[in-house]
Design an enzyme around this catalytic site. Structure first.
Site, PDB file in Angstrom:
ATOM      1  N   CYS A   2     -62.434  48.952  93.517  1.00 31.83           N
ATOM      2  CA  CYS A   2     -62.511  50.078  94.261  1.00 31.83           C
ATOM      3  C   CYS A   2     -63.869  50.550  94.163  1.00 31.83           C
ATOM      4  CB  CYS A   2     -61.863  51.188  93.559  1.00 31.83           C
ATOM      5  SG  CYS A   2     -60.210  50.949  93.081  1.00 31.83           S
ATOM      6  N   ARG A  50     -59.801  52.690  97.441  1.00 30.02           N
ATOM      7  CA  ARG A  50     -58.842  52.239  96.470  1.00 30.02           C
ATOM      8  C   ARG A  50     -58.730  50.843  97.094  1.00 30.02           C
ATOM      9  NH1 ARG A  50     -53.008  53.272  94.156  1.00 30.02           N
ATOM     10  NH2 ARG A  50     -53.228  51.843  92.262  1.00 30.02           N
ATOM     11  N   LEU A  51     -58.845  49.643  96.096  1.00 24.58           N
ATOM     12  CA  LEU A  51     -58.202  48.329  96.519  1.00 24.58           C
ATOM     13  C   LEU A  51     -56.912  48.310  95.431  1.00 24.58           C
ATOM     14  CD1 LEU A  51     -58.017  45.540  97.809  1.00 24.58           C
ATOM     15  CD2 LEU A  51     -59.798  44.852  95.866  1.00 24.58           C
ATOM     16  N   ASN A  77     -63.714  52.553  89.004  1.00 25.17           N
ATOM     17  CA  ASN A  77     -63.586  51.247  89.847  1.00 25.17           C
ATOM     18  C   ASN A  77     -63.708  50.153  88.599  1.00 25.17           C
ATOM     19  OD1 ASN A  77     -64.422  48.863  90.984  1.00 25.17           O
ATOM     20  ND2 ASN A  77     -66.516  49.232  91.016  1.00 25.17           N
ATOM     21  N   GLU A  79     -61.060  47.190  86.046  1.00 24.63           N
ATOM     22  CA  GLU A  79     -59.860  46.866  85.257  1.00 24.63           C
ATOM     23  C   GLU A  79     -60.205  46.850  83.790  1.00 24.63           C
ATOM     24  OE1 GLU A  79     -57.204  46.078  86.877  1.00 24.63           O
ATOM     25  OE2 GLU A  79     -57.918  45.768  88.820  1.00 24.63           O
ATOM     26  N   GLY A 377     -65.571  31.424  86.909  1.00 24.51           N
ATOM     27  CA  GLY A 377     -66.022  30.919  85.676  1.00 24.51           C
ATOM     28  C   GLY A 377     -67.435  31.369  85.542  1.00 24.51           C
TER      29      GLY A 377
END
Length: 608
Positions: A2, A50-51, A77, A79, A377
């Site tokens: 977000c 928001r995503l 914003n 996780e 990665g």
């Protein structure tokens, strides 16, 4: 993922400032294309784009909890990968939840533990909490700086945002740059000083830090840092520990309510993560999708060099077949790269690294058509000490950042007036010494080990934030989320104390990671030599940017002209320079084109 933004004032009412807040929030629509949220009170205005990745209905923001008449409001914003464990702890402590979102867990974690909640988080995040009970704003950022966050103090008002453009939409914040800012742009290039917002009186929340603001002033705290101590484990234990961390963090980072895919270059890092993720997918009867990037005529134009030893595509195809993924190679041409050169600059509001960044943006733009989240990665080379620079005396003995040794061309093309006003060599050494003073020394190390530890610190705390920012901005510009398992702080702090001899076991860079991926990858893939992120070798691209640069040089209104030696740059652009040519010229021209557009498009006021 977000975008967040906001404004706090202890002296004026903000309850009627909805138009300003909406303007700020809408500048970062790309970071959250799914919905907009705003919240205003007398003293605070918080915005959110928001995503949707987890809990479409329950994760709406800004999220508010009322304690009596007082609101505690969160705009976040990122996780939180351990949100399920934290949720269980909070339920045990008497908290009740209305959703299954990590947003609500973060808000309740703040309610339970206050500012110390940040010490319990494992994830990638930047957040703002306005606490009416104590009239305090808290801005927090993840351990390694994966998610961006800036702030500015204007007349004792605090204005903040995920991106600088959100702050420039506020009437009290103007794009002004002074000597320090220009020294960052021309002295350090795109790899800038942590905490430096480049623009005058704009700061960045540093990785592993949080900042609190009250009417009386601000307080900054570092909640996480690297700590040096002797490594306690033998080789076999170290390998199994690394493997365990990676399996755990990849599994946690596959959690999403939207499609998850993986980047796959065919190199060790992305291949290993893809193999772990592919195994998790197959357990659920699903097939992982993977993506790589290639360039038109790359097989014909490719030339082996210091950083790139072979082509990626054959290796990516081999790993895809081995793991059983649905693989797509995104092929880009020189025209696409040239036409989109300025998009990443507009994404980060600062000049970047040119076509390498542009190609990332175009890759994510294609990936976003079929997914919302990808694994990457990124950061393995920094935390496993995988770069060639760790083993070369020229770089280990340098008294400036090692990557600046490859940027000498920049200083040679600046105007004499700018050189006199900025004193870039002194600025570079001062910033390097600041970083050197932070290094946690380990007593008893040899001189070589101490130098390699310093090098590791430079790459983790200076170079890596640039790499992470590059990936965040290129992906979020397309409304696409990229997760970075090698940035799990537990893995990073564990590897910090693994001796470099053990990291490079078997006589090859990242040898210990290669051992950790045993059984996941074919032997030739596990022991493929490192090859850097690909770059186009198509002469047509250099021709396009050269023509562009000549137009800038021939336009007397170009804002970059006072800062450069026009004739030297013209010589390079026309291919007549004896010292800078080919790929070096391409990178330099990319950067100068961006700087010119940046000065012009953002209408930057320069104060010297």
């Amino acid at each position: 993922m977000c975008g967040i933004t906001g404004w706090v004032s202890w002296t004026k009412s903000l309850s009627e400032q909805s138009p300003v807040l909406e303007n700020m929030t809408n500048t970062i629509t790309h970071r959250g294309p799914d919905s907009i949220g705003t919240w205003l009170s007398e003293s605070a205005a918080l915005g959110h784009r928001r995503l949707i990745v987890i809990d479409p209905e329950g994760g709406k923001q800004p999220m508010v909890y009322y304690e009596g008449p007082y609101a505690i409001t969160l705009s976040y914003n990122g996780e939180i990968y351990n949100f399920k464990e934290l949720r269980e702890d909070l339920i045990h402590n008497g908290h009740h939840f209305k959703s299954s979102s990590d947003t609500e867990v973060l808000l309740h974690a703040y309610l339970e533990w206050g500012e110390a909640c940040i010490e319990r988080l494992n994830g990638i995040y930047a957040f703002a909490v306005w606490d009416e009970r104590i009239e305090q704003l808290m801005l927090g950022r993840d351990h390694l700086g994966v998610k961006p966050l800036y702030f500015a103090n204007r007349d004792n008002d605090i204005i903040f945002g995920s991106e600088l453009k959100a702050m420039f939409a506020h009437p009290q914040v103007d794009p002004v740059i002074d000597k320090d800012g220009l020294s960052e742009i021309f002295g350090l290039g795109p790899i800038r000083t942590p905490g430096q917002g480049v623009f005058k009186d704009i700061e960045e929340v540093r990785a592993g830090h949080y900042v609190t603001f009250r009417k009386e002033g601000r307080k900054e705290e570092q909640y996480w840092t690297l700590k040096s101590h002797p490594h306690p484990d033998d080789l076999d234990t170290t390998v199994s520990t690394i493997r365990s961390y990676l399996e755990d963090t990849v599994t946690a980072q596959l959690v999403a309510d939207r499609p998850v895919v993986s980047m796959l270059s065919g190199g060790l890092d992305s291949s290993g993560l893809t193999a772990i993720a592919g195994k998790d997918f197959s357990k659920e009867g699903k097939k992982l999708a993977t993506y790589s990037i290639d360039f038109e005529n790359n097989e014909k134009d490719f030339e082996k060099d210091f950083l790139r030893v072979d082509l990626d595509e054959p290796w990516a195809e081999k790993v895809s077949k081995h793991v059983g993924t649905e693989h797509k190679s995104i092929v880009l041409d020189a025209d696409e790269l040239a036409e989109n050169l300025l998009v990443p600059m507009r994404a980060r509001d600062l000049p970047g690294v040119g076509e390498i960044e542009t190609s990332l943006y175009l890759l994510f733009k294609e990936m976003e058509k079929e997914a919302t989240v990808a694994l990457s990665g990124e950061s393995a080379d920094e935390v496993f000490s995988g770069y060639p620079w760790f083993h070369q005396d020229e770089f280990l003995e340098a008294d400036i950042f090692p990557w600046l040794l490859n940027m000498r061309g920049m200083s040679s093309i600046l105007s004499e007036q700018l050189k006199e006003k900025l004193d870039l060599p002194s600025y570079q050494k001062e910033r390097y010494q600041e970083a050197l003073d932070e290094v946690p020394v380990l007593e008893g190390e040899s001189d070589l080990q101490a130098k390699q530890r310093r090098m590791s610190y430079m790459f983790i705390t200076r170079f890596l934030p640039f790499m992470l920012d590059r990936k965040d901005r290129a992906s979020m510009m397309t409304g696409f989320e990229v997760r970075v398992p090698f940035c799990d702080y537990r893995l990073v702090e564990y590897l910090w104390n693994v001796p470099i001899e053990m990291k490079n076991i078997d006589g090859i860079e990242k040898g210990i990671l290669r051992r950790a991926f045993e059984g996941y990858l074919p032997e030739d893939v596990r022991y493929r030599k490192k090859s850097a992120y690909p770059s186009t070798k198509d002469q047509k691209y250099l021709e396009r940017v050269s023509q562009w640069m000549l137009q800038i040089l021939d336009d007397p209104t170009s804002p970059i002209l006072p800062f450069i030696d026009v004739e030297k740059v013209r010589s390079i652009t026309e291919g007549k320079s004896e010292s800078i040519h080919a790929s070096s010229a391409k990178g330099l021209l990319d950067y100068l084109i961006q700087v010119n557009a940046w000065l012009k498009e953002y209408d930057i006021k320069v104060i010297l």
